[in-house]
Design an enzyme around this catalytic site. Sequence first.
Site, PDB file in Angstrom:
ATOM      1  N   SER A  72       0.831  -1.197   0.000  1.00  0.00           N
ATOM      2  CA  SER A  72       0.000   0.000   0.000  1.00  0.00           C
ATOM      3  C   SER A  72       0.873   1.259   0.000  1.00  0.00           C
ATOM      4  O   SER A  72       1.534   1.543  -0.990  1.00  0.00           O
ATOM      5  CB  SER A  72      -0.957  -0.040   1.194  1.00  0.00           C
ATOM      6  OG  SER A  72      -1.977   0.917   1.058  1.00  0.00           O
ATOM      7  N   HIS A 113      -7.537  -5.835   0.367  1.00  0.00           N
ATOM      8  CA  HIS A 113      -6.379  -4.947   0.309  1.00  0.00           C
ATOM      9  C   HIS A 113      -5.245  -5.405   1.226  1.00  0.00           C
ATOM     10  O   HIS A 113      -4.080  -5.211   0.921  1.00  0.00           O
ATOM     11  CB  HIS A 113      -6.817  -3.526   0.684  1.00  0.00           C
ATOM     12  CG  HIS A 113      -5.712  -2.521   0.652  1.00  0.00           C
ATOM     13  ND1 HIS A 113      -4.964  -2.270  -0.477  1.00  0.00           N
ATOM     14  CD2 HIS A 113      -5.215  -1.695   1.626  1.00  0.00           C
ATOM     15  CE1 HIS A 113      -4.065  -1.325  -0.215  1.00  0.00           C
ATOM     16  NE2 HIS A 113      -4.194  -0.970   1.048  1.00  0.00           N
TER      17      HIS A 113
END
Length: 315
Positions: A138, A293
């Site tokens: 991320s 995610h």
Amino acid sequence: MRALSRGIQPIYAPILHPKHTTRIPIASRLPRSAWTRSFHASASLRTMDLAFDLHDNAGQAKGAPILILHGLFGSKKNNRSISKALARDLSRPIYAVDLRNHGDSGHDREHNYTVLAEDTEAFLKKHNLKDATLIGHSMGAKTVMTMALRDPSCCANIIAVDNAPVDAALASDFPRYVEGMRKVEDAKVKSQKDADQILEPYAKELPVRQFLLTNLIRTSPSDPLKFRIPVRILAHSLDDMADFPSKDPDQTRFNKRALFLRGTKSHYVSDETIPILGRFFPKFELMDIEAGHWIISENPEAFRKAVVEFLKEDE
């Protein structure tokens, strides 16, 4: 494009030209080069020392180093288990790093991918780490992409986990998380239970709340709990976290191997971004992981296998 689930396969990297589109196969590997970066003049004035944990399989891991960088609101502790596993499997030392404004590293009002990259470049230089693999999730993924494009000689290859080199708004969850954490701080809570109750309307999923609350600390027995991360600084940096500093792939390109891992239930690396991957990273490979995610925590075994297979191809 979401069919690459059985091991890592090279895919075609679309290179977009003004008048036509050409699809070319990923080129053969380039030899590794020593890290000879000449640092930007601005870096020396604002880089921060980064806290880290070294996982070297009880001194048995002697290969080229691997850095692993966490995402927004995370820390090196999030990557402890996977770092130990990779050090064992690859016989390479793993440096799990706390980026600025996270974990045990220092705080600064400036928080964007340029300074995150500069901090990490300085870390590599300080510890004399050459031919490193850079892994980032991320926020960490955009950091390693930024580093690779700023100076390809700083690393041997990169692994970017669920993020792409594009300007894209963060999921609406992140502003809510920040709002909830600020509510927790303002309430001056005394227990994790109280903090969890305040945070619940802003982060419905228990694993997410548990992840965010790992940042709560108590400086003394009589003090209220507070976040060790500077919540307000990070709140003002959310737009910078959505940004990506490299804009023109014709000017900056990383011609070494790059693995992109994306979660099948995540939107951060959409099919529409794949041409951009190919322009910035002509030798990229893409693999889907059955996860959202938070790939490393949601499916650590698939992540471990993907990383090991990709890196063993260089041996």
